[in-house]
Enzyme design. Sequence first.
Site, PDB file in Angstrom:
ATOM      1  N   LYS A  76      -8.309  39.548 -25.523  1.00  0.00           N
ATOM      2  CA  LYS A  76      -9.099  38.636 -24.696  1.00  0.00           C
ATOM      3  C   LYS A  76     -10.567  38.972 -24.914  1.00  0.00           C
ATOM      4  O   LYS A  76     -10.941  40.154 -24.946  1.00  0.00           O
ATOM      5  CB  LYS A  76      -8.696  38.812 -23.222  1.00  0.00           C
ATOM      6  CG  LYS A  76      -9.396  37.854 -22.272  1.00  0.00           C
ATOM      7  CD  LYS A  76      -8.857  38.005 -20.849  1.00  0.00           C
ATOM      8  CE  LYS A  76      -9.525  37.022 -19.890  1.00  0.00           C
ATOM      9  NZ  LYS A  76      -8.995  37.140 -18.516  1.00  0.00           N
ATOM     10  N   SER A 151      -7.351  32.897 -16.412  1.00  0.00           N
ATOM     11  CA  SER A 151      -8.400  32.798 -17.397  1.00  0.00           C
ATOM     12  C   SER A 151      -7.995  33.328 -18.773  1.00  0.00           C
ATOM     13  O   SER A 151      -8.721  33.092 -19.727  1.00  0.00           O
ATOM     14  CB  SER A 151      -9.628  33.562 -16.903  1.00  0.00           C
ATOM     15  OG  SER A 151      -9.319  34.947 -16.782  1.00  0.00           O
ATOM     16  N   SER A 175      -4.869  36.003 -13.624  1.00  0.00           N
ATOM     17  CA  SER A 175      -5.158  35.561 -14.994  1.00  0.00           C
ATOM     18  C   SER A 175      -4.274  36.111 -16.105  1.00  0.00           C
ATOM     19  O   SER A 175      -4.395  35.663 -17.245  1.00  0.00           O
ATOM     20  CB  SER A 175      -6.610  35.846 -15.333  1.00  0.00           C
ATOM     21  OG  SER A 175      -7.414  34.920 -14.679  1.00  0.00           O
TER      22      SER A 175
HETATM   23  N1  GLN Z   1      -8.296  31.911 -10.901  1.00  0.00           N
HETATM   24  C1  GLN Z   1      -8.876  33.070 -10.341  1.00  0.00           C
HETATM   25  C2  GLN Z   1     -10.384  32.966 -10.391  1.00  0.00           C
HETATM   26  O1  GLN Z   1     -10.866  32.005 -10.860  1.00  0.00           O
HETATM   27  C3  GLN Z   1      -8.402  34.308 -11.043  1.00  0.00           C
HETATM   28  C4  GLN Z   1      -9.062  34.567 -12.326  1.00  0.00           C
HETATM   29  C5  GLN Z   1      -8.687  35.892 -12.921  1.00  0.00           C
HETATM   30  O2  GLN Z   1      -7.676  36.479 -12.586  1.00  0.00           O
HETATM   31  N2  GLN Z   1      -9.547  36.381 -13.803  1.00  0.00           N
HETATM   32  O3  GLN Z   1     -11.087  33.796  -9.970  1.00  0.00           O
END
Ligand code: GLN
Length: 495
Positions: A76, A151, A175
Amino acid sequence: MLHTLSISALRQQLANKTVSAVEVATHFLARIEAQKDLNAFINIDSDATLAQARAADAAIANGSAGALAGIPLAHKDVFVTRDFVTTAGSKILAAYKSPFDATAVARLNAAGAVCVGKANMDEFAMGSSNENSFFGAVKNPWDTQTVPGGSSGGSAAAVAAGLALGATGTDTGGSIRQPASFTGITGIKPTYGLVSRFGMIAYASSLDQGGPMARSAQDCALLLNEMAGFDDKDSTSIERESENYTTQLNNRWSAQATESEPLKGLKIGVPVEFYGAGLDMEVKAATQAAIKQYEALGATIVEVRLPNTELSIPTYYVIAPAEASSNLSRFDGVRYGYRAADYTDLEDMYRKTRSQGFGWEVKRRILVGAYVLSHGYYDAYYLQAQRLRRMIAQDYQTALTQCDVIMGPVAPTPAWKLGDKSSDPVQMYLADIYTLSLNLAGLPGMSVPCGFSAGGLPIGLQIIGNYFSEAKLLQIAHAFQTHTDWHLQKPVCAQ
Ligand code: GLN
Protein backbone atom coordinates in the site's frame (compact mmCIF):
# COMPACT_ATOMS: atom_id res chain seq x y z
CA MET A 1 -0.48 -19.91 -14.06
CA LEU A 2 1.87 -18.59 -11.40
CA HIS A 3 -0.71 -16.03 -10.28
CA THR A 4 -3.19 -18.70 -9.20
CA LEU A 5 -0.77 -20.39 -6.78
CA SER A 6 -0.80 -20.02 -3.03
CA ILE A 7 2.24 -18.37 -1.47
CA SER A 8 3.50 -21.68 -0.09
CA ALA A 9 3.02 -23.45 -3.45
CA LEU A 10 5.00 -20.75 -5.26
CA ARG A 11 7.65 -20.83 -2.54
CA GLN A 12 7.99 -24.56 -3.18
CA GLN A 13 8.43 -24.04 -6.92
CA LEU A 14 11.03 -21.36 -6.29
CA ALA A 15 12.89 -23.63 -3.87
CA ASN A 16 12.83 -26.50 -6.40
CA LYS A 17 14.07 -24.05 -9.02
CA THR A 18 11.13 -24.92 -11.31
CA VAL A 19 10.81 -21.18 -11.70
CA SER A 20 13.07 -18.24 -10.83
CA ALA A 21 12.14 -15.12 -8.88
CA VAL A 22 12.99 -13.06 -11.97
CA GLU A 23 10.54 -15.13 -14.05
CA VAL A 24 7.90 -14.70 -11.35
CA ALA A 25 8.46 -10.93 -11.19
CA THR A 26 8.34 -10.66 -15.00
CA HIS A 27 5.08 -12.61 -15.09
CA PHE A 28 3.44 -10.34 -12.52
CA LEU A 29 4.77 -7.12 -14.08
CA ALA A 30 3.27 -8.20 -17.42
CA ARG A 31 -0.07 -8.90 -15.73
CA ILE A 32 -0.03 -5.50 -14.04
CA GLU A 33 0.65 -3.85 -17.40
CA ALA A 34 -2.15 -5.81 -19.09
CA GLN A 35 -4.60 -4.80 -16.35
CA LYS A 36 -3.65 -1.16 -16.06
CA ASP A 37 -7.31 -0.20 -16.37
CA LEU A 38 -7.98 -1.46 -12.85
CA ASN A 39 -5.69 1.37 -11.66
CA ALA A 40 -4.59 -0.82 -8.75
CA PHE A 41 -1.09 0.68 -8.67
CA ILE A 42 0.26 4.19 -8.29
CA ASN A 43 3.93 3.42 -8.85
CA ILE A 44 5.50 0.65 -10.84
CA ASP A 45 9.27 0.48 -11.25
CA SER A 46 10.25 -2.67 -13.10
CA ASP A 47 13.98 -2.05 -12.59
CA ALA A 48 13.51 -1.91 -8.82
CA THR A 49 11.28 -5.00 -8.86
CA LEU A 50 13.69 -7.01 -10.99
CA ALA A 51 16.65 -5.99 -8.82
CA GLN A 52 14.79 -7.36 -5.77
CA ALA A 53 13.95 -10.52 -7.72
CA ARG A 54 17.59 -11.04 -8.70
CA ALA A 55 18.58 -10.68 -5.05
CA ALA A 56 15.96 -13.31 -4.14
CA ASP A 57 17.33 -15.68 -6.81
CA ALA A 58 20.85 -15.20 -5.47
CA ALA A 59 19.65 -15.97 -1.93
CA ILE A 60 17.85 -19.11 -3.15
CA ALA A 61 20.99 -20.19 -5.02
CA ASN A 62 23.31 -19.78 -2.04
CA GLY A 63 20.92 -21.27 0.50
CA SER A 64 20.28 -18.09 2.48
CA ALA A 65 16.72 -17.54 1.24
CA GLY A 66 14.13 -16.27 3.71
CA ALA A 67 10.58 -17.57 4.08
CA LEU A 68 9.19 -15.30 1.35
CA ALA A 69 12.10 -15.30 -1.13
CA GLY A 70 10.75 -14.38 -4.56
CA ILE A 71 7.12 -13.92 -3.48
CA PRO A 72 5.51 -10.98 -5.33
CA LEU A 73 3.80 -8.50 -3.02
CA ALA A 74 2.14 -5.11 -3.47
CA HIS A 75 2.69 -2.50 -0.79
CA LYS A 76 0.00 0.00 0.00
CA ASP A 77 1.45 3.37 -0.96
CA VAL A 78 1.19 4.55 2.64
CA PHE A 79 4.27 2.47 3.58
CA VAL A 80 7.43 4.39 2.75
CA THR A 81 9.89 2.55 0.51
CA ARG A 82 13.44 3.35 -0.47
CA ASP A 83 13.20 1.75 -3.91
CA PHE A 84 9.83 3.20 -4.95
CA VAL A 85 8.22 6.63 -4.79
CA THR A 86 5.65 6.87 -1.94
CA THR A 87 2.63 9.15 -2.34
CA ALA A 88 -0.03 8.13 0.22
CA GLY A 89 -2.43 8.70 -2.68
CA SER A 90 -1.87 12.46 -2.45
CA LYS A 91 -0.68 15.19 -4.78
CA ILE A 92 1.22 16.65 -1.83
CA LEU A 93 3.61 13.67 -1.87
CA ALA A 94 3.38 12.91 -5.60
CA ALA A 95 7.16 12.72 -6.11
CA TYR A 96 8.31 11.75 -2.61
CA LYS A 97 11.11 9.21 -2.28
CA SER A 98 11.83 8.06 1.25
CA PRO A 99 15.41 7.55 2.45
CA PHE A 100 14.34 4.41 4.35
CA ASP A 101 11.86 1.54 4.30
CA ALA A 102 8.91 1.25 6.68
CA THR A 103 9.63 -1.46 9.28
CA ALA A 104 6.86 -3.74 7.93
CA VAL A 105 8.33 -3.47 4.43
CA ALA A 106 11.89 -3.92 5.68
CA ARG A 107 10.87 -7.13 7.46
CA LEU A 108 9.13 -8.52 4.38
CA ASN A 109 12.16 -7.56 2.27
CA ALA A 110 14.46 -9.27 4.74
CA ALA A 111 12.42 -12.45 4.20
CA GLY A 112 13.07 -12.09 0.45
CA ALA A 113 9.69 -10.75 -0.73
CA VAL A 114 9.70 -8.85 -4.02
CA CYS A 115 7.69 -5.64 -4.33
CA VAL A 116 5.83 -5.47 -7.67
CA GLY A 117 4.63 -1.92 -7.09
CA LYS A 118 2.94 0.53 -4.79
CA ALA A 119 -0.78 0.01 -4.48
CA ASN A 120 -3.35 2.73 -5.00
CA MET A 121 -5.28 3.97 -1.95
CA ASP A 122 -7.58 6.70 -0.72
CA GLU A 123 -5.59 9.86 -0.04
CA PHE A 124 -3.90 9.45 3.37
CA ALA A 125 -6.09 6.34 3.89
CA MET A 126 -9.23 8.45 4.27
CA GLY A 127 -12.10 6.73 2.57
CA SER A 128 -14.13 3.57 2.11
CA SER A 129 -14.17 3.26 -1.68
CA ASN A 130 -10.76 4.28 -3.05
CA GLU A 131 -12.36 7.15 -4.93
CA ASN A 132 -10.42 9.70 -2.87
CA SER A 133 -7.07 8.94 -4.48
CA PHE A 134 -5.34 11.79 -6.33
CA PHE A 135 -4.34 9.09 -8.82
CA GLY A 136 -7.92 8.11 -9.65
CA ALA A 137 -10.35 5.47 -8.45
CA VAL A 138 -9.50 1.76 -8.39
CA LYS A 139 -11.92 -0.63 -10.09
CA ASN A 140 -13.18 -3.82 -8.51
CA PRO A 141 -11.86 -6.79 -10.54
CA TRP A 142 -15.24 -8.57 -10.10
CA ASP A 143 -17.12 -5.74 -11.77
CA THR A 144 -15.23 -2.74 -13.09
CA GLN A 145 -18.26 -0.45 -12.60
CA THR A 146 -17.92 -1.09 -8.88
CA VAL A 147 -15.63 0.17 -6.11
CA PRO A 148 -13.07 -2.22 -4.57
CA GLY A 149 -13.59 -0.73 -1.10
CA GLY A 150 -11.11 1.44 0.71
CA SER A 151 -8.80 2.71 1.74
CA SER A 152 -6.58 -0.28 0.83
CA GLY A 153 -8.50 -0.74 -2.44
CA GLY A 154 -5.42 -1.01 -4.65
CA SER A 155 -3.94 -3.74 -2.45
CA ALA A 156 -7.24 -5.65 -2.49
CA ALA A 157 -7.77 -5.30 -6.24
CA ALA A 158 -4.16 -6.35 -6.92
CA VAL A 159 -4.54 -9.59 -4.93
CA ALA A 160 -8.03 -10.35 -6.28
CA ALA A 161 -6.91 -9.79 -9.88
CA GLY A 162 -3.79 -11.94 -9.47
CA LEU A 163 -1.36 -9.02 -9.84
CA ALA A 164 0.41 -9.97 -6.60
CA LEU A 165 0.08 -12.97 -4.28
CA GLY A 166 -0.23 -10.80 -1.22
CA ALA A 167 -0.27 -7.19 -0.16
CA THR A 168 0.20 -4.91 2.79
CA GLY A 169 -2.73 -2.82 3.93
CA THR A 170 -3.53 -0.52 6.81
CA ASP A 171 -6.71 -0.42 8.83
CA THR A 172 -7.68 2.69 10.78
CA GLY A 173 -11.42 2.03 10.70
CA GLY A 174 -11.80 -0.95 8.38
CA SER A 175 -9.43 -0.37 5.48
CA ILE A 176 -8.04 -3.91 5.43
CA ARG A 177 -11.28 -5.77 6.21
CA GLN A 178 -13.75 -3.87 4.04
CA PRO A 179 -11.78 -3.94 0.75
CA ALA A 180 -10.92 -7.60 1.44
CA SER A 181 -14.64 -8.26 1.80
CA PHE A 182 -15.51 -6.29 -1.39
CA THR A 183 -12.96 -8.16 -3.50
CA GLY A 184 -13.31 -11.70 -2.11
CA ILE A 185 -9.90 -11.97 -0.46
CA THR A 186 -8.75 -12.57 3.13
CA GLY A 187 -7.35 -9.81 5.32
CA ILE A 188 -6.36 -9.46 8.95
CA LYS A 189 -6.18 -6.27 10.98
CA PRO A 190 -3.90 -7.18 13.89
CA THR A 191 -4.10 -5.99 17.49
CA TYR A 192 -2.95 -2.38 17.81
CA GLY A 193 0.79 -2.47 18.42
CA LEU A 194 1.54 -5.88 16.85
CA VAL A 195 2.84 -4.54 13.52
CA SER A 196 5.15 -1.54 13.62
CA ARG A 197 3.75 1.80 12.44
CA PHE A 198 7.24 3.13 11.75
CA GLY A 199 7.31 4.37 8.16
CA MET A 200 3.55 4.00 7.78
CA ILE A 201 2.42 7.53 6.91
CA ALA A 202 0.18 8.46 9.83
CA TYR A 203 -3.54 9.11 9.48
CA ALA A 204 -4.87 8.60 13.03
CA SER A 205 -2.01 7.26 15.12
CA SER A 206 -4.05 5.70 17.93
CA LEU A 207 -6.11 3.69 15.41
CA ASP A 208 -3.75 2.91 12.49
CA GLN A 209 -2.55 -0.66 12.18
CA GLY A 210 -0.86 -2.44 9.28
CA GLY A 211 -1.57 -6.01 8.29
CA PRO A 212 -1.57 -8.53 5.45
CA MET A 213 -4.09 -9.12 2.67
CA ALA A 214 -3.94 -12.32 0.62
CA ARG A 215 -6.12 -15.05 -0.85
CA SER A 216 -6.31 -17.24 2.21
CA ALA A 217 -5.78 -17.29 5.96
CA GLN A 218 -2.78 -19.53 5.34
CA ASP A 219 -1.15 -16.93 3.08
CA CYS A 220 -1.99 -14.15 5.55
CA ALA A 221 -0.32 -16.19 8.32
CA LEU A 222 2.88 -16.46 6.28
CA LEU A 223 2.95 -12.71 5.76
CA LEU A 224 2.05 -11.87 9.36
CA ASN A 225 4.89 -14.10 10.59
CA GLU A 226 7.27 -11.61 9.00
CA MET A 227 5.39 -8.35 9.59
CA ALA A 228 4.65 -8.74 13.32
CA GLY A 229 7.11 -7.98 16.05
CA PHE A 230 8.48 -5.36 18.39
CA ASP A 231 10.09 -2.26 16.91
CA ASP A 232 11.85 0.27 19.11
CA LYS A 233 11.24 2.91 16.44
CA ASP A 234 7.49 2.80 17.17
CA SER A 235 6.64 3.95 20.69
CA THR A 236 3.33 2.01 20.69
CA SER A 237 4.86 -1.23 19.41
CA ILE A 238 4.29 -3.99 21.92
CA GLU A 239 7.12 -6.08 23.25
CA ARG A 240 6.02 -9.69 23.52
CA GLU A 241 7.25 -13.08 22.46
CA SER A 242 6.78 -13.64 18.75
CA GLU A 243 4.38 -16.33 17.56
CA ASN A 244 4.40 -18.60 14.57
CA TYR A 245 1.03 -18.12 12.92
CA THR A 246 1.36 -20.95 10.41
CA THR A 247 2.17 -23.80 12.76
CA GLN A 248 -1.10 -23.31 14.67
CA LEU A 249 -3.38 -23.26 11.61
CA ASN A 250 -4.37 -26.92 11.71
CA ASN A 251 -4.68 -27.21 15.47
CA ARG A 252 -7.89 -28.60 16.87
CA TRP A 253 -9.77 -26.19 19.08
CA SER A 254 -10.07 -28.42 22.14
CA ALA A 255 -9.50 -31.92 23.44
CA GLN A 256 -13.06 -32.86 22.38
CA ALA A 257 -12.49 -31.72 18.80
CA THR A 258 -12.47 -34.34 16.07
CA GLU A 259 -11.46 -34.52 12.43
CA SER A 260 -14.98 -33.59 11.27
CA GLU A 261 -15.57 -31.16 14.13
CA PRO A 262 -12.19 -29.44 14.51
CA LEU A 263 -13.74 -26.44 16.28
CA LYS A 264 -15.67 -28.32 18.95
CA GLY A 265 -15.69 -26.17 22.07
CA LEU A 266 -15.42 -22.88 20.17
CA LYS A 267 -18.02 -20.34 21.30
CA ILE A 268 -19.02 -17.78 18.69
CA GLY A 269 -20.78 -14.61 19.80
CA VAL A 270 -23.11 -12.98 17.30
CA PRO A 271 -23.92 -9.37 18.22
CA VAL A 272 -27.58 -8.46 17.89
CA GLU A 273 -26.55 -4.95 16.86
CA PHE A 274 -24.74 -6.28 13.77
CA TYR A 275 -28.00 -7.75 12.43
CA GLY A 276 -30.35 -4.80 12.81
CA ALA A 277 -31.82 -2.32 10.34
CA GLY A 278 -29.62 -1.25 7.45
CA LEU A 279 -28.08 -4.65 6.81
CA ASP A 280 -28.47 -5.86 3.23
CA MET A 281 -30.46 -9.12 3.01
CA GLU A 282 -27.82 -10.89 0.92
CA VAL A 283 -25.03 -9.97 3.33
CA LYS A 284 -27.19 -11.12 6.20
CA ALA A 285 -27.94 -14.45 4.50
CA ALA A 286 -24.33 -15.12 3.47
CA THR A 287 -22.83 -14.34 6.88
CA GLN A 288 -25.52 -16.32 8.71
CA ALA A 289 -24.88 -19.29 6.42
CA ALA A 290 -21.17 -19.03 7.22
CA ILE A 291 -21.92 -19.02 10.96
CA LYS A 292 -24.09 -22.13 10.41
CA GLN A 293 -21.13 -23.74 8.68
CA TYR A 294 -19.10 -23.01 11.81
CA GLU A 295 -21.74 -24.83 13.83
CA ALA A 296 -21.25 -27.81 11.55
CA LEU A 297 -17.53 -27.62 12.37
CA GLY A 298 -18.37 -28.01 16.04
CA ALA A 299 -18.79 -24.42 17.27
CA THR A 300 -21.68 -23.22 19.39
CA ILE A 301 -23.40 -19.88 18.90
CA VAL A 302 -24.39 -17.38 21.59
CA GLU A 303 -26.08 -14.04 21.23
CA VAL A 304 -24.03 -11.11 22.55
CA ARG A 305 -24.61 -7.37 22.84
CA LEU A 306 -22.45 -4.52 21.66
CA PRO A 307 -24.87 -1.77 22.70
CA ASN A 308 -22.73 1.18 21.66
CA THR A 309 -22.18 0.02 18.07
CA GLU A 310 -24.06 2.98 16.60
CA LEU A 311 -21.98 5.43 18.59
CA SER A 312 -18.82 4.12 16.98
CA ILE A 313 -19.48 6.26 13.88
CA PRO A 314 -19.65 9.68 15.59
CA THR A 315 -16.89 8.64 18.02
CA TYR A 316 -14.54 7.57 15.25
CA TYR A 317 -15.33 10.55 13.05
CA VAL A 318 -14.29 12.87 15.88
CA ILE A 319 -11.13 11.06 17.01
CA ALA A 320 -9.76 10.14 13.57
CA PRO A 321 -10.04 13.67 12.11
CA ALA A 322 -8.61 15.16 15.33
CA GLU A 323 -5.50 13.01 15.04
CA ALA A 324 -5.36 13.54 11.26
CA SER A 325 -5.43 17.32 11.57
CA SER A 326 -2.41 17.10 13.82
CA ASN A 327 -0.55 14.45 11.78
CA LEU A 328 -1.08 16.25 8.49
CA SER A 329 0.26 19.56 9.75
CA ARG A 330 3.72 18.36 8.73
CA PHE A 331 2.83 18.68 5.05
CA ASP A 332 3.62 22.34 4.74
CA GLY A 333 5.73 22.57 1.59
CA VAL A 334 8.91 23.06 3.62
CA ARG A 335 10.40 19.69 4.39
CA TYR A 336 9.17 17.38 1.69
CA GLY A 337 6.68 16.90 -1.08
CA TYR A 338 4.80 19.43 -3.13
CA ARG A 339 5.28 23.20 -2.80
CA ALA A 340 3.05 25.73 -4.58
CA ALA A 341 4.84 27.49 -7.40
CA ASP A 342 3.88 31.12 -6.74
CA TYR A 343 3.55 32.71 -3.32
CA THR A 344 4.22 36.03 -1.68
CA ASP A 345 5.43 35.06 1.80
CA LEU A 346 5.74 32.05 4.10
CA GLU A 347 2.12 32.19 5.23
CA ASP A 348 0.96 32.34 1.61
CA MET A 349 3.24 29.43 0.68
CA TYR A 350 1.69 27.25 3.43
CA ARG A 351 -1.82 28.21 2.38
CA LYS A 352 -1.32 27.63 -1.34
CA THR A 353 0.68 24.42 -0.89
CA ARG A 354 -1.99 22.87 1.33
CA SER A 355 -4.91 24.21 -0.72
CA GLN A 356 -3.46 22.78 -3.92
CA GLY A 357 -1.85 19.68 -2.45
CA PHE A 358 -4.72 18.11 -0.47
CA GLY A 359 -7.95 16.69 -1.88
CA TRP A 360 -11.46 17.53 -0.63
CA GLU A 361 -11.91 14.66 1.83
CA VAL A 362 -8.56 15.36 3.45
CA LYS A 363 -9.42 19.04 3.79
CA ARG A 364 -12.82 18.17 5.27
CA ARG A 365 -11.16 16.03 7.93
CA ILE A 366 -8.50 18.61 8.75
CA LEU A 367 -11.28 21.15 9.28
CA VAL A 368 -13.37 18.79 11.42
CA GLY A 369 -10.28 17.82 13.40
CA ALA A 370 -9.18 21.39 14.02
CA TYR A 371 -12.73 22.25 15.09
CA VAL A 372 -13.19 19.43 17.61
CA LEU A 373 -9.79 20.17 19.15
CA SER A 374 -10.35 23.89 19.38
CA HIS A 375 -10.75 25.79 22.63
CA GLY A 376 -14.39 25.78 23.65
CA TYR A 377 -15.30 22.63 21.70
CA TYR A 378 -12.67 20.24 22.99
CA ASP A 379 -14.73 19.06 25.97
CA ALA A 380 -17.96 18.74 24.01
CA TYR A 381 -16.49 16.70 21.17
CA TYR A 382 -13.01 15.31 21.62
CA LEU A 383 -13.19 14.54 25.32
CA GLN A 384 -16.68 13.09 24.96
CA ALA A 385 -15.48 10.90 22.08
CA GLN A 386 -12.66 9.58 24.25
CA ARG A 387 -15.18 8.60 26.92
CA LEU A 388 -17.33 6.80 24.36
CA ARG A 389 -14.25 5.07 23.02
CA ARG A 390 -13.69 3.56 26.45
CA MET A 391 -17.32 2.37 26.62
CA ILE A 392 -17.09 0.79 23.17
CA ALA A 393 -13.92 -1.07 24.17
CA GLN A 394 -15.62 -2.18 27.41
CA ASP A 395 -18.59 -3.59 25.44
CA TYR A 396 -16.20 -5.90 23.62
CA GLN A 397 -14.60 -7.08 26.86
CA THR A 398 -18.02 -7.88 28.30
CA ALA A 399 -19.08 -9.72 25.13
CA LEU A 400 -15.80 -11.65 25.03
CA THR A 401 -16.45 -13.09 28.50
CA GLN A 402 -19.37 -14.96 26.92
CA CYS A 403 -17.60 -16.22 23.79
CA ASP A 404 -14.18 -16.84 22.24
CA VAL A 405 -14.72 -14.83 19.08
CA ILE A 406 -17.38 -12.57 17.60
CA MET A 407 -18.71 -12.99 14.07
CA GLY A 408 -20.84 -10.86 11.79
CA PRO A 409 -20.76 -8.90 8.56
CA VAL A 410 -17.80 -6.70 7.58
CA ALA A 411 -19.90 -4.10 5.79
CA PRO A 412 -23.66 -3.55 5.56
CA THR A 413 -23.72 -4.06 1.77
CA PRO A 414 -21.57 -5.59 -0.95
CA ALA A 415 -19.46 -3.18 -3.06
CA TRP A 416 -21.43 -0.27 -4.53
CA LYS A 417 -21.17 1.37 -7.94
CA LEU A 418 -18.40 3.88 -8.57
CA GLY A 419 -19.74 7.36 -7.85
CA ASP A 420 -22.75 6.17 -5.83
CA LYS A 421 -21.67 7.57 -2.48
CA SER A 422 -18.84 9.92 -3.42
CA SER A 423 -20.92 13.08 -3.21
CA ASP A 424 -22.33 12.17 0.21
CA PRO A 425 -19.65 11.77 2.90
CA VAL A 426 -22.15 10.77 5.60
CA GLN A 427 -23.45 7.85 3.50
CA MET A 428 -19.84 6.78 3.03
CA TYR A 429 -19.14 7.02 6.80
CA LEU A 430 -22.23 4.91 7.62
CA ALA A 431 -20.79 2.05 5.58
CA ASP A 432 -18.09 1.70 8.29
CA ILE A 433 -20.58 0.75 11.02
CA TYR A 434 -19.27 -2.79 11.69
CA THR A 435 -15.57 -2.07 11.35
CA LEU A 436 -14.80 1.13 13.27
CA SER A 437 -15.45 -0.12 16.80
CA LEU A 438 -12.65 -2.65 16.55
CA ASN A 439 -10.06 0.04 15.91
CA LEU A 440 -11.45 2.16 18.74
CA ALA A 441 -10.92 -0.86 21.00
CA GLY A 442 -7.56 -1.84 19.43
CA LEU A 443 -8.75 -5.41 18.80
CA PRO A 444 -7.80 -7.74 15.93
CA GLY A 445 -10.27 -8.73 13.22
CA MET A 446 -10.43 -10.53 9.92
CA SER A 447 -12.46 -10.59 6.76
CA VAL A 448 -12.99 -14.03 5.25
CA PRO A 449 -14.82 -14.58 1.93
CA CYS A 450 -18.18 -16.28 2.64
CA GLY A 451 -20.43 -15.84 -0.39
CA PHE A 452 -21.63 -13.70 -3.26
CA SER A 453 -24.53 -11.38 -3.95
CA ALA A 454 -26.96 -12.24 -6.73
CA GLY A 455 -25.03 -9.71 -8.80
CA GLY A 456 -21.84 -11.75 -8.36
CA LEU A 457 -20.08 -9.51 -5.84
CA PRO A 458 -18.11 -11.04 -2.95
CA ILE A 459 -19.29 -10.89 0.67
CA GLY A 460 -17.00 -11.15 3.70
CA LEU A 461 -17.50 -12.59 7.17
CA GLN A 462 -15.89 -10.62 9.98
CA ILE A 463 -14.20 -12.56 12.79
CA ILE A 464 -13.17 -10.56 15.84
CA GLY A 465 -11.07 -11.79 18.74
CA ASN A 466 -9.53 -10.50 21.94
CA TYR A 467 -6.12 -8.79 22.07
CA PHE A 468 -3.34 -10.84 20.45
CA SER A 469 -5.66 -13.63 19.34
CA GLU A 470 -4.35 -13.48 15.74
CA ALA A 471 -3.20 -17.11 15.78
CA LYS A 472 -6.69 -18.21 16.86
CA LEU A 473 -8.44 -16.00 14.31
CA LEU A 474 -6.25 -17.39 11.53
CA GLN A 475 -6.85 -20.93 12.77
CA ILE A 476 -10.63 -20.39 12.81
CA ALA A 477 -10.56 -18.81 9.34
CA HIS A 478 -8.35 -21.61 8.04
CA ALA A 479 -10.76 -24.27 9.34
CA PHE A 480 -13.55 -22.57 7.36
CA GLN A 481 -11.37 -22.35 4.25
CA THR A 482 -10.48 -26.03 4.55
CA HIS A 483 -14.18 -26.87 4.31
CA THR A 484 -15.43 -24.22 1.86
CA ASP A 485 -14.14 -22.80 -1.40
CA TRP A 486 -15.38 -19.18 -1.36
CA HIS A 487 -11.78 -17.98 -1.05
CA LEU A 488 -10.81 -19.96 -4.15
CA GLN A 489 -13.29 -18.17 -6.41
CA LYS A 490 -11.57 -15.74 -8.74
CA PRO A 491 -12.79 -12.98 -11.01
CA VAL A 492 -12.39 -13.74 -14.73
CA CYS A 493 -9.30 -11.53 -15.03
CA ALA A 494 -7.47 -13.64 -12.40
CA GLN A 495 -8.15 -17.06 -13.90
N1 GLN B 1 -13.37 4.54 6.08
C1 GLN B 1 -12.67 4.94 7.23
C2 GLN B 1 -12.17 6.36 7.07
O1 GLN B 1 -12.40 6.92 6.07
C3 GLN B 1 -11.53 4.00 7.53
C4 GLN B 1 -10.34 4.22 6.70
C5 GLN B 1 -9.17 3.38 7.13
O2 GLN B 1 -9.31 2.38 7.81
N2 GLN B 1 -7.98 3.83 6.75
O3 GLN B 1 -11.57 6.91 7.91
